[in-house]
Design a protein around this motif. Structure first.
Motif, PDB file in Angstrom:
ATOM      1  N   THR A 160       0.827  -1.209   0.000  1.00 12.99           N
ATOM      2  CA  THR A 160       0.000   0.000   0.000  1.00 12.99           C
ATOM      3  C   THR A 160       0.860   1.257   0.000  1.00 12.99           C
ATOM      4  O   THR A 160       0.620   2.199  -0.758  1.00 12.99           O
ATOM      5  CB  THR A 160      -0.941   0.000   1.220  1.00 12.99           C
ATOM      6  OG1 THR A 160      -1.778  -1.164   1.156  1.00 12.99           O
ATOM      7  CG2 THR A 160      -1.814   1.241   1.237  1.00 12.99           C
ATOM      8  N   ASP A 161       1.882   1.287   0.860  1.00 13.19           N
ATOM      9  CA  ASP A 161       2.742   2.467   0.899  1.00 13.19           C
ATOM     10  C   ASP A 161       3.698   2.529  -0.279  1.00 13.19           C
ATOM     11  O   ASP A 161       4.218   3.609  -0.598  1.00 13.19           O
ATOM     12  CB  ASP A 161       3.499   2.529   2.223  1.00 13.19           C
ATOM     13  CG  ASP A 161       2.654   3.163   3.326  1.00 13.19           C
ATOM     14  OD1 ASP A 161       1.925   4.125   3.024  1.00 13.19           O
ATOM     15  OD2 ASP A 161       2.711   2.703   4.468  1.00 13.19           O
ATOM     16  N   VAL A 162       3.944   1.411  -0.944  1.00  9.91           N
ATOM     17  CA  VAL A 162       4.705   1.470  -2.194  1.00  9.91           C
ATOM     18  C   VAL A 162       3.933   2.287  -3.217  1.00  9.91           C
ATOM     19  O   VAL A 162       4.481   3.193  -3.872  1.00  9.91           O
ATOM     20  CB  VAL A 162       4.985   0.063  -2.749  1.00  9.91           C
ATOM     21  CG1 VAL A 162       5.680   0.158  -4.115  1.00  9.91           C
ATOM     22  CG2 VAL A 162       5.835  -0.738  -1.783  1.00  9.91           C
ATOM     23  N   TRP A 163       2.636   1.986  -3.349  1.00 10.10           N
ATOM     24  CA  TRP A 163       1.824   2.739  -4.312  1.00 10.10           C
ATOM     25  C   TRP A 163       1.732   4.209  -3.900  1.00 10.10           C
ATOM     26  O   TRP A 163       1.875   5.115  -4.721  1.00 10.10           O
ATOM     27  CB  TRP A 163       0.405   2.156  -4.410  1.00 10.10           C
ATOM     28  CG  TRP A 163       0.312   0.671  -4.501  1.00 10.10           C
ATOM     29  CD1 TRP A 163      -0.417  -0.172  -3.692  1.00 10.10           C
ATOM     30  CD2 TRP A 163       0.968  -0.190  -5.455  1.00 10.10           C
ATOM     31  NE1 TRP A 163      -0.248  -1.471  -4.070  1.00 10.10           N
ATOM     32  CE2 TRP A 163       0.588  -1.526  -5.145  1.00 10.10           C
ATOM     33  CE3 TRP A 163       1.845   0.024  -6.511  1.00 10.10           C
ATOM     34  CZ2 TRP A 163       1.046  -2.623  -5.857  1.00 10.10           C
ATOM     35  CZ3 TRP A 163       2.299  -1.069  -7.231  1.00 10.10           C
ATOM     36  CH2 TRP A 163       1.909  -2.369  -6.912  1.00 10.10           C
ATOM     37  N   ARG A 164       1.505   4.443  -2.614  1.00  7.90           N
ATOM     38  CA  ARG A 164       1.329   5.823  -2.146  1.00  7.90           C
ATOM     39  C   ARG A 164       2.597   6.640  -2.309  1.00  7.90           C
ATOM     40  O   ARG A 164       2.583   7.758  -2.861  1.00  7.90           O
ATOM     41  CB  ARG A 164       0.893   5.817  -0.673  1.00  7.90           C
ATOM     42  CG  ARG A 164       0.637   7.204  -0.104  1.00  7.90           C
ATOM     43  CD  ARG A 164       0.268   7.135   1.379  1.00  7.90           C
ATOM     44  NE  ARG A 164       1.346   6.603   2.201  1.00  7.90           N
ATOM     45  CZ  ARG A 164       2.375   7.337   2.639  1.00  7.90           C
ATOM     46  NH1 ARG A 164       2.472   8.624   2.314  1.00  7.90           N
ATOM     47  NH2 ARG A 164       3.302   6.793   3.392  1.00  7.90           N
ATOM     48  N   LEU A 165       3.724   6.102  -1.847  1.00  7.06           N
ATOM     49  CA  LEU A 165       4.973   6.850  -1.887  1.00  7.06           C
ATOM     50  C   LEU A 165       5.457   7.070  -3.316  1.00  7.06           C
ATOM     51  O   LEU A 165       5.990   8.132  -3.643  1.00  7.06           O
ATOM     52  CB  LEU A 165       6.045   6.128  -1.064  1.00  7.06           C
ATOM     53  CG  LEU A 165       5.786   6.039   0.447  1.00  7.06           C
ATOM     54  CD1 LEU A 165       6.857   5.189   1.115  1.00  7.06           C
ATOM     55  CD2 LEU A 165       5.728   7.417   1.072  1.00  7.06           C
ATOM     56  N   SER A 182      13.201   4.433   2.164  1.00  5.10           N
ATOM     57  CA  SER A 182      12.115   3.695   2.812  1.00  5.10           C
ATOM     58  C   SER A 182      12.158   2.206   2.480  1.00  5.10           C
ATOM     59  O   SER A 182      11.557   1.392   3.185  1.00  5.10           O
ATOM     60  CB  SER A 182      10.758   4.272   2.394  1.00  5.10           C
ATOM     61  OG  SER A 182      10.451   3.956   1.048  1.00  5.10           O
ATOM     62  N   GLU A 183      12.868   1.855   1.417  1.00  3.40           N
ATOM     63  CA  GLU A 183      12.901   0.466   0.934  1.00  3.40           C
ATOM     64  C   GLU A 183      13.407  -0.503   1.993  1.00  3.40           C
ATOM     65  O   GLU A 183      12.860  -1.592   2.181  1.00  3.40           O
ATOM     66  CB  GLU A 183      13.781   0.408  -0.312  1.00  3.40           C
ATOM     67  CG  GLU A 183      13.890  -0.935  -0.976  1.00  3.40           C
ATOM     68  CD  GLU A 183      14.783  -0.858  -2.204  1.00  3.40           C
ATOM     69  OE1 GLU A 183      15.675  -1.713  -2.338  1.00  3.40           O
ATOM     70  OE2 GLU A 183      14.600   0.061  -3.019  1.00  3.40           O
ATOM     71  N   SER A 184      14.464  -0.111   2.711  1.00  2.67           N
ATOM     72  CA  SER A 184      15.049  -1.019   3.702  1.00  2.67           C
ATOM     73  C   SER A 184      14.147  -1.200   4.919  1.00  2.67           C
ATOM     74  O   SER A 184      14.301  -2.158   5.680  1.00  2.67           O
ATOM     75  CB  SER A 184      16.415  -0.498   4.150  1.00  2.67           C
ATOM     76  OG  SER A 184      16.273   0.765   4.778  1.00  2.67           O
ATOM     77  N   ALA A 185      13.208  -0.260   5.123  1.00  2.00           N
ATOM     78  CA  ALA A 185      12.301  -0.351   6.259  1.00  2.00           C
ATOM     79  C   ALA A 185      10.986  -1.034   5.918  1.00  2.00           C
ATOM     80  O   ALA A 185      10.238  -1.425   6.811  1.00  2.00           O
ATOM     81  CB  ALA A 185      12.007   1.053   6.803  1.00  2.00           C
ATOM     82  N   MET A 186      10.689  -1.160   4.625  1.00  2.00           N
ATOM     83  CA  MET A 186       9.402  -1.698   4.194  1.00  2.00           C
ATOM     84  C   MET A 186       9.234  -3.157   4.618  1.00  2.00           C
ATOM     85  O   MET A 186       8.189  -3.569   5.105  1.00  2.00           O
ATOM     86  CB  MET A 186       9.275  -1.561   2.672  1.00  2.00           C
ATOM     87  CG  MET A 186       7.996  -2.118   2.075  1.00  2.00           C
ATOM     88  SD  MET A 186       6.514  -1.196   2.521  1.00  2.00           S
ATOM     89  CE  MET A 186       6.784   0.348   1.668  1.00  2.00           C
TER      90      MET A 186
END
Length: 572
Positions: A160-165, A182-186
Motif C-alpha cells: 500500500t505504501d509502495v503505491w502511495r509513496l 524507505s525500501e530497507s524499512a518496508m
C-alpha cells in the motif's frame, strides 16, 4: 488406525511392486512405517525466489514433528512456488499450473493426507484448488504476515505504501532519495504483506472456509505461536486421516457463504473473487459472481486495516484475529459450515475475544456500513466487473466522464506522463489487453498510475477501468476483472478515447454511453489486437487456449471439478 490406508495400496503385500515401494523408502524409516501409520505429505511452497515463503522450511519442520508425535510418517513434497513480487509477466499465469502439479503429485504418490504450506498470494489458492481436486484429508498452515516496519516514525504498509509513496515521488512531494531510503524499512521480517493484500486475505478466507485450525490465520510469520500451531496442524493431519475428514466435507456452499461474509468484513482483496470462484469450480460448488454482491454487499467493514483503513496485520492478530471479526457478524454466517477441527465455525466465534475495538470495530460502529465487493454490469461488462467500494473514493462511485484509452501496459507507461496527454480529473482511464488471454495471465495493473500533470495539481484518484486485476494492497476507484476481456471479444476492445463512460455503483452499472448501432459497426483497432499475447509453445500456449474468463475464476476449462485420489495402475 484400523481401516485400510490409501498408502497400503503401495506398501502392503509381498509381491514385486510392494517390495519396490517399501525398499526404496527404507532410508531411515522403521519397518512399522509401512503398516498402519498414515503417510502425510507436507506440500511446501518454500523458495528463496518467493521471499514471502522463504521461512516455510522452518514451519515444515514443526509440522513434521507434529505428524511424528501423532504416529504418522511425514514426507516433504516440494510444490511449485510462485512469488508475486518476482515472477514475470504475472504470478497469476502459473496459479493453475501449480494447482495441477500439486494435485497430480498428491494423487500419484502413496500419501494418506496432506498439510498445505502457503503464504504469498497464489500459493494458498493453488494448494486449496489441488486439495479440492484430489480430495485427500488436508489442512492449511498459512505462513503469516511480516512484522510492521517503520519509516520516519510512521508504520509502513507493505504494498500500500509502495503505491502511495511512488505517486508522491511522481507528484514532486517526495524525493527519490527518500523513497529509496524507505525500501530497507518496508520489509521488516520474514512473512507476506502486512496489509490486507491478497496473501492476508486468502489466509483468512482459508480459515473462514474451515480449512485452517481456527485462530491460526494471520499469526505473524516470526511469532513462535505459528510454529506451535504448525505442530498442532501436523498432529491434526494424522487425525483427519483416521476420521476420513476430507475437503469435500468442508468446502460446501455454506463455507463459501461464510468466506464471502469474511471477505467483506475484513475489507479483503478483490483477487479473492477469482480464487474463490476457481476453488468452487474444483469443489463442485455452484458459486457465481453475483453471489459476492448478494451475500457480501451489505456486510459492514469492521477491520480498520490498510489499504481500507489505518492498521496492519500484526495489529489484527493482537486484536483477536478473524474469529473476533466474525463474532460481530455471526448472525450473517451459515451455521452448517464445519471446520477442519470438527465444530461448526459459528460455535467457535461465539466466545472469541476482541481485544482492541479500534482495530476490530463493533458492529454498531463500522468503518463502512456496506463494504462488500460490488458487481457491475452493462454494455461494457456483459459478464460482470467488480469494484471494491471500501478502497474507493465515495465521490467517484457515481461518475460520468470521457474515456482515455490505453491499448496495453506498454502504451500506458509510454504516455501516462506525457504533458500533452489530453486528460482531466474527470476523465476515465481505460486499460485493455490485460485479461487472462490478452496479457496472458491477468496481471495486477488495473490500479493505473495517475497522470503526472494531474498529480502535480493535487489529484489523487480517478475512475480506472481494466480487464486485469490489481494488488490487494492497492486502493482507488478501480473497476477491474471486466468480462469478457478485450482479447476474448469483450466490448472493452471497442472503447475510443473521448467516449462517455458511466460508473453507477448504486445502480451496479458500468456503461459506455454510445449508441448501440455505432458500437455494432466498430471493430477493435489494430493497436489493440496487435498487443494481445500469442504464445506459440509451452504452458503459456496451453493457458491461453483453455483459460476461462474472470467471472469463472480464470481456471482452465479442463481442470474444473474433481478427479479424486484413486490410481488404478501400477508402475512396474
Amino acid at each position: 488406525m484400523t481401516r485400510e490406508l490409501r498408502s497400503d495400496q503401495w506398501y502392503s503385500g509381498v509381491d514385486r511392486n510392494a517390495y519396490i515401494h517399501r525398499a526404496w523408502m527404507r532410508r531411515g524409516l522403521p519397518a512399522d512405517a509401512f503398516s498402519g501409520r498414515p503417510h502425510i505429505a507436507i506440500a511446501n511452497t518454500a523458495s528463496d525466489l518467493t521471499p514471502c515463503n522463504s521461512h516455510l522450511d522452518e514451519v515444515a519442520g514443526a509440522v513434521r514433528d507434529g505428524v511424528h508425535q501423532a504416529g504418522g510418517i511425514a514426507l516433504d513434497l516440494p510444490v511449485m512456488s510462485i512469488g508475486e513480487t518476482q515472477v514475470r509477466p504475472t504470478a497469476m499465469l502459473w496459479r493453475n499450473l501449480a494447482a495441477m502439479a500439486a494435485e497430480e503429485m498428491l494423487r500419484a504418490n502413496p500419501v494418506d493426507g496432506v498439510v498445505l504450506l502457503g503464504g504469498c498470494d497464489k500459493t494458498i489458492p493453488a494448494l486449496l484448488m489441488a486439495a479440492a481436486s484430489v480430495d485427500l484429508p488436508a489442512v492449511v498452515v498459512p505462513g503469516g504476515p511480516m512484522l510492521t516496519g517503520t519509516f520516519r516514525g510512521r508504520p509502513l504498509g507493505c504494498g500500500t505504501d509502495v503505491w502511495r509513496l511512488s505517486e508522491e515521488v511522481r507528484a514532486g512531494t517526495l524525493s527519490s532519495a527518500a523513497f529509496t531510503a524507505s525500501e530497507s524499512a518496508m520489509i521488516r521480517s520474514r512473512g507476506h504483506c502486512n496489509t490486507m493484500g491478497t496473501a492476508s486475505t486468502m489466509a483468512l478466507l482459508a480459515e473462514a472456509l474451515g480449512m485452517v485450525v481456527p485462530g491460526l490465520a494471520g499469526t505473524p510469520a516470526p511469532d513462535s505461536r505459528l510454529l506451535a500451531e504448525a505442530n498442532r496442524s501436523g498432529r491434526l493431519a494424522v487425525d483427519l486421516v483416521g476420521l476420513d475428514r476430507r475437503p469435500s466435507t468442508l468446502l460446501t456452499r455454506a463455507s463459501f457463504h461464510n468466506a464471502i461474509v469474511a471477505l467483506a468484513a475484513v475489507g479483503g482483496s478483490t483477487n479473492a473473487v477469482v480464487h474463490l470462484l476457481a476453488l468452487a469450480g474444483r469443489a463442485g460448488v455452484e458459486l457465481t459472481l453475483d453471489d459476492f454482491d448478494r451475500i457480501g454487499s451489505d456486510v459492514p467493514l469492521l477491520v480498520d486495516l490498510q489499504p481500507a483503513g489505518r492498521f496492519l496485520m500484526e495489529d489484527l492478530h493482537r486484536a483477536g484475529g478473524l474469529l473476533a471479526v466474525l463474532r460481530e457478524v455471526s448472525d450473517l454466517l451459515d451455521p452448517t459450515a464445519l471446520t477442519v477441527t470438527g465444530p461448526p465455525l459459528v460455535d467457535l466465534v461465539a466466545e472469541a475475544p476482541r481485544w482492541d475495538p479500534e482495530v476490530v470495530r463493533d458492529r454498531s460502529a463500522p468503518l463502512r456500513p456496506s463494504a462488500g465487493i460490488a458487481v457491475l454490469r452493462g454494455n461494457l461488462a456483459p459478464d460482470g466487473a467488480i469494484i471494491k467500494p471500501a478502497a474507493a473514493s465515495p465521490e467517484l462511485l457515481r461518475h460520468r466522464g470521457p474515456a482515455v484509452v490505453f491499448e496495453s501496459v506498454e502504451d500506458l507507461r509510454a504516455r501516462i506522463d506525457d504533458p500533452d496527454l489530453e486528460v482531466e480529473a474527470d476523465s476515465v482511464l481505460v486499460l485493455r489487453g490485460c485479461g487472462p488471454r490478452g496479457y496472458p495471465g491477468m496481471p495486477e495493473v488495473a490500479n493505473m498510475p495517475l497522470p503526472r500533470k494531474l498529480l502535480e495539481r493535487g489529484v489523487r484518484d480517478m475512475v480506472r477501468i481494466c480487464d486485469g486485476r490489481m494488488s490487494g494492497t492497492a486502493y482507488g476507484t478501480v473497476v477491474l476483472h471486466v468480462a469478457p476481456e478485450a482479447a476474448a471479444g469483450g466490448p472493452l476492445s471497442l472503447v475510443r478515447t473521448g467516449d462517455p463512460v458511466v460508473l453507477d455503483l448504486p445502480g451496479r452499472e458500468l456503461r459506455l454511453d454510445v449508441p448501440v448501432e455505432e458500437l455494432r459497426h466498430r471493430r477493435p483497432p489494430a493497436a489493440t489486437t496487435d498487443a494481445y499475447a500469442r504464445p506459440t509453445r509451452g504452458w503459456e500456449r496451453l493457458y491461453v487456449e483453455h483459460v476461462q474468463q474472470a467471472d469463472r475464476g480464470a481456471d482452465l476449462d479442463f481442470l474444473t471439478g474433481s478427479s479424486g485420489s484413486a490410481v488404478h495402475r501400477e508402475s512396474h
